[in-house]
Design a protein around this motif. Structure first.
Motif, short mmCIF file in Angstrom:
data_model
loop_
_atom_site.label_atom_id
_atom_site.label_comp_id
_atom_site.label_asym_id
_atom_site.label_seq_id
_atom_site.Cartn_x
_atom_site.Cartn_y
_atom_site.Cartn_z
N PHE A 141 0.83 -1.21 0.00
CA PHE A 141 0.00 0.00 0.00
C PHE A 141 0.86 1.26 0.00
O PHE A 141 0.33 2.37 0.03
CB PHE A 141 -0.91 0.01 1.23
N ASP B 145 -13.76 2.49 -5.55
CA ASP B 145 -13.19 1.52 -4.62
C ASP B 145 -12.55 2.22 -3.42
O ASP B 145 -12.63 1.73 -2.29
CB ASP B 145 -12.14 0.65 -5.33
N LYS B 146 -11.92 3.37 -3.70
CA LYS B 146 -11.28 4.11 -2.60
C LYS B 146 -12.33 4.57 -1.58
O LYS B 146 -12.09 4.50 -0.37
CB LYS B 146 -10.53 5.32 -3.14
N PHE C 40 -13.20 1.70 0.54
CA PHE C 40 -12.05 1.38 1.38
C PHE C 40 -11.99 2.34 2.57
O PHE C 40 -11.84 1.92 3.73
CB PHE C 40 -10.80 1.47 0.52
N MET C 41 -12.12 3.62 2.30
CA MET C 41 -12.06 4.61 3.38
C MET C 41 -13.22 4.43 4.35
O MET C 41 -13.05 4.58 5.57
CB MET C 41 -12.05 6.02 2.80
N HIS D 101 -6.41 8.02 -6.05
CA HIS D 101 -6.65 6.68 -5.51
C HIS D 101 -5.86 6.43 -4.23
O HIS D 101 -6.13 5.48 -3.51
CB HIS D 101 -6.27 5.62 -6.56
N THR E 84 -5.11 2.68 -2.64
CA THR E 84 -6.20 1.73 -2.80
C THR E 84 -5.76 0.62 -3.75
O THR E 84 -5.30 0.88 -4.86
CB THR E 84 -7.45 2.42 -3.38
N ASN F 282 -7.24 -4.85 0.01
CA ASN F 282 -7.74 -3.83 0.94
C ASN F 282 -8.25 -4.47 2.22
O ASN F 282 -8.03 -3.97 3.33
CB ASN F 282 -8.86 -3.02 0.30
#
Length: 338
Positions: free
Chosen positions: A20, A253-254, A257-258, A274, A318, A324
């Motif tokens: 990451f 997707d980010k 994820f967050m 990203h 991400t 993730n």
């Protein structure tokens, strides 16, 4: 700063399950690029072009510019150091937090340095002259400046050095390369390795007024772009219309994820790329980095060495949903012990 960048997994004697720490596109190089570059192997038996002339011509044609507007480099890092050398002993301001190479290159060439926080820049508190280094979108925050032309037009005696290494990773702004045809106080640095996942090849370019390009070219080492990197550049520009990052999906997707990280002991700073910056509410970035490496074989970017950031800051890219989740689960364990 030879150490302290992201993607430093090679320093640790263990395989990684997920990295990451790097903001390079995780999807790998474009289809066909590897086979094409390997097919050009016999060209390594001769010296490459002295100044990557053929790729210079191709890049200029892509933007409908003259070749005198373009200088191909051994990645953005060579661009940064060439610019700093070309303006040796100048006054330079750096918009922070920022990539450390701007400062390192300027110090190497005896610049009189000052630092301008991102918010100060947005308020218009800029130097009247000298050089100004700004990364847009910014590394490590993912922040963007949407109206750079207003500043370029207002501060005519200030040379704007704009690093667009991450321009492919946002939908919030587009490149300002076109401004180099309207103003002689804009230099744009571009990377060809992050969006195409070939950082080991080292390839980038500078777009600027011909007088500035000539100034940089006069200091450039011959053959700095190796023949395989040169061929990769040709392939990328010849297939550019078919090589597009899935940026909308990446940003979507980010967000997910967050959201999944919301319950962790970190404060996420919103951005437009990203990758994103996160501030730990317990422990330090160095401690978390070591914990994730030793316990889970995961690597994050300790962002404490970005000027303006504290030891609590990390940068996270991400990746795929599966990767993730590895980090989400690992941070849940971290949460229990801090």
């Amino acid at each position: 700063m030879f150490q302290g960048h992201g993607d430093d997994g090679y320093l640790f004697n263990q395989p990684l399950k997920a990295d990451f720490s790097t903001n390079v596109w995780e999807g790998g190089s474009p289809a066909g690029l590897k086979d094409y570059v390997f097919s050009q192997w016999d060209k390594v038996h001769r010296y490459p072009e002295v100044l990557a002339e053929s790729l210079t011509k191709k890049i200029a044609a892509n933007y409908d510019f003259d070749e005198d507007n373009v200088l191909v480099t051994n990645g953005s890092t060579e661009s940064i150091y060439l610019i700093a050398q070309a303006f040796k002993t100048s006054r330079s301001a750096i918009v922070i937090p920022a990539f450390a190479e701007y400062e390192d290159a300027c110090r190497m060439h005896d610049h009189e340095l000052s630092f301008l926080h991102w918010d100060e820049f947005k308020e218009g508190n800029l130097p009247k002259d000298g050089l100004l280094f700004i990364c847009n979108p910014n590394n490590p925050t993912g922040a963007v400046i949407t109206d750079l032309e207003l500043y370029v037009k207002k501060y005519k005696e200030l040379l704007f050095i704009v690093d667009e290494a991450f321009i492919e990773f946002t939908l919030s702004i587009t490149s300002i390369i076109g401004l180099t045809q309207k103003y002689d106080n804009v230099v744009v640095m571009r990377s060809m390795t992050k969006a195409y996942a070939v950082p080991g090849l080292r390839l980038g370019y500078i777009i600027a007024h011909p007088a500035l390009i000539q100034r940089f070219k006069a200091l450039k080492l011959p053959w700095s772009v190796n023949v395989l990197a040169l061929e990769a550049g040709h392939f990328i520009f010849e297939h550019s219309k078919n090589i597009q990052l899935p940026i909308r999906q990446m940003l979507q997707d980010k967000e997910g994820f967050m959201a999944a990280l919301a319950g962790m002991p970190i404060l996420i700073h919103p951005g437009h790329t990203h990758f994103f910056l996160a501030e730990l509410t317990a422990g330090t970035a160095a401690e978390l980095k070591l914990f994730l490496l030793e316990k889970f074989s995961l690597l994050i970017r300790d962002a404490s060495n970005f000027r303006g950031l504290s030891p609590q800051f990390v940068r996270i890219a991400t990746l795929s949903a599966v990767k993730n989740n590895l980090l989400i689960n690992a941070l849940s364990e971290w949460k229990r012990i801090v």
